[in-house]
Scaffold this active site. Structure first.
Site, short mmCIF file in Angstrom:
data_model
loop_
_atom_site.label_atom_id
_atom_site.label_comp_id
_atom_site.label_asym_id
_atom_site.label_seq_id
_atom_site.Cartn_x
_atom_site.Cartn_y
_atom_site.Cartn_z
N GLY A 11 -31.30 112.63 74.11
CA GLY A 11 -30.67 113.11 75.34
C GLY A 11 -30.96 114.58 75.56
O GLY A 11 -31.03 115.35 74.60
N ARG A 72 -36.59 108.41 74.74
CA ARG A 72 -36.21 107.65 73.55
C ARG A 72 -37.40 106.71 73.32
O ARG A 72 -37.79 106.00 74.23
CB ARG A 72 -34.92 106.88 73.79
CG ARG A 72 -33.78 107.84 74.17
CD ARG A 72 -32.44 107.19 74.14
NE ARG A 72 -31.44 107.99 74.83
CZ ARG A 72 -30.69 108.93 74.26
NH1 ARG A 72 -30.81 109.19 72.98
NH2 ARG A 72 -29.81 109.61 74.96
N ASP A 103 -29.28 113.44 66.13
CA ASP A 103 -29.51 112.84 64.81
C ASP A 103 -30.59 111.77 64.81
O ASP A 103 -31.33 111.63 63.84
CB ASP A 103 -28.19 112.33 64.20
CG ASP A 103 -27.50 111.32 65.08
OD1 ASP A 103 -27.88 111.18 66.26
OD2 ASP A 103 -26.57 110.65 64.59
N THR A 125 -27.62 118.75 71.24
CA THR A 125 -26.94 117.61 71.84
C THR A 125 -25.58 118.09 72.33
O THR A 125 -24.88 118.80 71.61
CB THR A 125 -26.77 116.44 70.85
OG1 THR A 125 -25.77 115.54 71.37
CG2 THR A 125 -26.33 116.87 69.47
N ASP A 127 -22.98 116.54 72.59
CA ASP A 127 -21.88 115.92 71.84
C ASP A 127 -21.41 116.77 70.65
O ASP A 127 -20.31 116.59 70.15
CB ASP A 127 -22.30 114.54 71.31
CG ASP A 127 -22.43 113.54 72.43
OD1 ASP A 127 -21.80 113.76 73.48
OD2 ASP A 127 -23.15 112.54 72.25
N ASP A 129 -22.18 116.54 67.59
CA ASP A 129 -21.76 115.64 66.51
C ASP A 129 -22.68 115.69 65.29
O ASP A 129 -22.77 114.74 64.53
CB ASP A 129 -21.66 114.19 67.05
CG ASP A 129 -22.97 113.71 67.64
OD1 ASP A 129 -23.92 114.52 67.77
OD2 ASP A 129 -23.06 112.52 67.98
N ARG A 171 -19.11 109.28 73.10
CA ARG A 171 -18.95 107.86 72.74
C ARG A 171 -18.33 107.72 71.36
O ARG A 171 -17.46 106.90 71.14
CB ARG A 171 -20.31 107.16 72.77
CG ARG A 171 -20.53 106.37 74.04
CD ARG A 171 -21.65 105.36 73.87
NE ARG A 171 -22.89 105.99 73.42
CZ ARG A 171 -23.81 106.47 74.26
NH1 ARG A 171 -23.62 106.39 75.56
NH2 ARG A 171 -24.91 107.02 73.80
P1 ATP Z 1 -28.62 112.18 71.40
O1 ATP Z 1 -27.65 112.71 70.41
O2 ATP Z 1 -28.66 112.97 72.64
O3 ATP Z 1 -28.51 110.69 71.62
P2 ATP Z 1 -30.75 111.63 69.58
O4 ATP Z 1 -31.86 112.45 69.07
O5 ATP Z 1 -29.71 111.19 68.60
O6 ATP Z 1 -30.09 112.41 70.78
P3 ATP Z 1 -31.77 108.92 69.78
O7 ATP Z 1 -32.08 108.10 70.98
O8 ATP Z 1 -30.82 108.39 68.80
O9 ATP Z 1 -31.33 110.36 70.35
O10 ATP Z 1 -33.14 109.21 69.02
C1 ATP Z 1 -34.25 109.77 69.69
C2 ATP Z 1 -35.52 109.13 69.23
O11 ATP Z 1 -35.71 109.40 67.83
C3 ATP Z 1 -35.57 107.62 69.32
O12 ATP Z 1 -35.85 107.14 70.60
C4 ATP Z 1 -36.71 107.30 68.34
O13 ATP Z 1 -37.95 107.52 68.95
C5 ATP Z 1 -36.49 108.35 67.25
N1 ATP Z 1 -35.77 107.72 66.14
C6 ATP Z 1 -34.44 107.46 66.05
N2 ATP Z 1 -34.14 106.83 64.88
C7 ATP Z 1 -35.31 106.67 64.23
C8 ATP Z 1 -35.69 106.08 62.98
N3 ATP Z 1 -34.79 105.53 62.16
N4 ATP Z 1 -37.00 106.12 62.63
C9 ATP Z 1 -37.91 106.68 63.46
N5 ATP Z 1 -37.62 107.24 64.64
C10 ATP Z 1 -36.36 107.24 65.04
#
Ligand code: ATP
Length: 319
Positions: A11, A72, A103, A125, A127, A129, A171
């Site tokens: 995000g 994503r 994360d 982020t 959030d 978190d 969330r």
């Molecule tokens: P937000 O907190 O805003 O949701 P985020 O970085 O946690 O941000 P995610 O959608 O959970 O957002 O993860 C972003 C991208 O990171 C995913 O779309 C994927 O490409 C990659 N990713 C997440 N988990 C894994 C994993 N276990 N192995 C490889 N790539 C991953």
């Protein structure tokens, strides 16, 4: 370290641009090439990678969103996607990566580290978190956006003597609700971390009205309950007129606050410094006013602790 790559993932969060600017400018200052990867891990897979120069990050420190775009990427979770990403990293002669995101993005960073590409995470982020840091980039701006809305809603709530329920993002965590609720003087703050009793929320509203209060503001994190559900319950129990505002994506946009810009600038510069020093699999954070560095693997197994002291304080002050 001749070339560093940078991407934003997950995000978006206000202040990501300030972090991109810091990484690019610090690299150039230190004589390192820097390449921007478009649309997060998807850009690594498709090879959508461009050289960044001083001018490419001009006039962005104050802008929300991310000039590198974010995504994503389901493909990056597959072995095939990861193989393709590494091929493109090598093709573009990228020696290390700075990954700005949440994360999920750090799990992606961990994969790259395992595949031999030194990668450093910068937490961004709204959030907030992520463990190992008091603040993630974007959180302060999001809280201020919510406060701005609370101020406006207070004006109309007072004029009409209504109860206003404001649903904010979160969330799995109530950090935005907590800080915005305390700073905005909300009567009740509902978060996923703390079980709530709607009758107690209503008792407080009724007590307020009995002593002449003209409005009540209830902040609900989306992970605690639906704003509409809470509003209906309050109406049924108290008989008072209620209104709901669901803030949604407004919280992700806007000009980053000074705090987020300074944080992003410091974290961006530190991430480059870590790669220059041969570090990998680390996350930059801030504790108090100090920039800190932690192992990504340690951060990813921890859950950021909810601040029950602030929650309790908000209860005391909204008596
Ligand atoms: P937000 O907190 O805003 O949701 P985020 O970085 O946690 O941000 P995610 O959608 O959970 O957002 O993860 C972003 C991208 O990171 C995913 O779309 C994927 O490409 C990659 N990713 C997440 N988990 C894994 C994993 N276990 N192995 C490889 N790539 C991953």
């Amino acid at each position: 370290m001749n070339t560093i790559g940078i991407l934003t993932s997950g995000g978006d969060a206000p202040g990501m641009n300030a972090a991109i600017r810091a990484v690019v400018r610090k690299c150039i200052y230190d004589g390192i090439n820097v390449k921007g990867i478009i649309r997060g891990f998807n850009g690594l897979i498709s090879g959508d990678i461009k050289t960044m120069d001083i001018g490419s990050v001009a006039d962005i420190i104050h802008r929300g969103g991310t000039i590198l775009l974010t995504a994503r990427s389901e493909k990056f979770k597959t072995e095939e996607g990861q193989k393709k990403a590494v091929e493109n990293i090598k093709k573009h002669k990228i020696d290390g990566l700075v990954i700005i995101g949440g994360d999920g993005s750090f799990r992606g960073a961990q994969v790259l580290n395992r595949l031999g590409i030194p990668s450093i995470g910068i937490p961004a982020t709204i959030d907030n978190d992520i463990a190992g840091t008091d603040y993630s980039i974007g959180f302060d701006t999001a809280v201020n956006t919510v406060i701005d809305v609370i101020n406006k809603i207070r004006d109309t709530a007072t004029s009409h003597e209504r109860i206003n329920v404001i649903e904010v993002m979160g969330r799995d965590s109530g950090f935005i609700a907590l800080e915005a609720g305390l700073a905005g003087g909300a009567e009740s703050i509902l978060v996923p971390e703390v079980k709530f009793d709607i009758n107690k929320v209503c008792d407080k509203i009724i007590r307020g009205y009995q002593r002449g209060k003209l409005h009540s503001i209830i902040i609900v994190a989306e992970g605690a309950a639906s704003g509409f559900g809470i509003s209906e319950s309050i109406k049924t129990i108290t008989g008072f007129e209620t209104r709901v505002t669901v803030l949604g994506h407004i919280q992700r946009g806007g000009n980053p606050t000074a705090l987020d810009r300074v944080l992003a600038s410091r974290m961006g510069s530190k991430a480059v410094e870590l790669l220059e020093n041969g570090e990998e699999n680390k996350m930059v954070g801030v504790i108090g006013r100090q920039i800190v560095v932690n192992d990504l693997s340690e951060i990813l197994v921890q859950k950021k602790e909810f601040n029950y002291d602030i929650y309790k304080l908000a209860e005391v002050l909204s008596i």
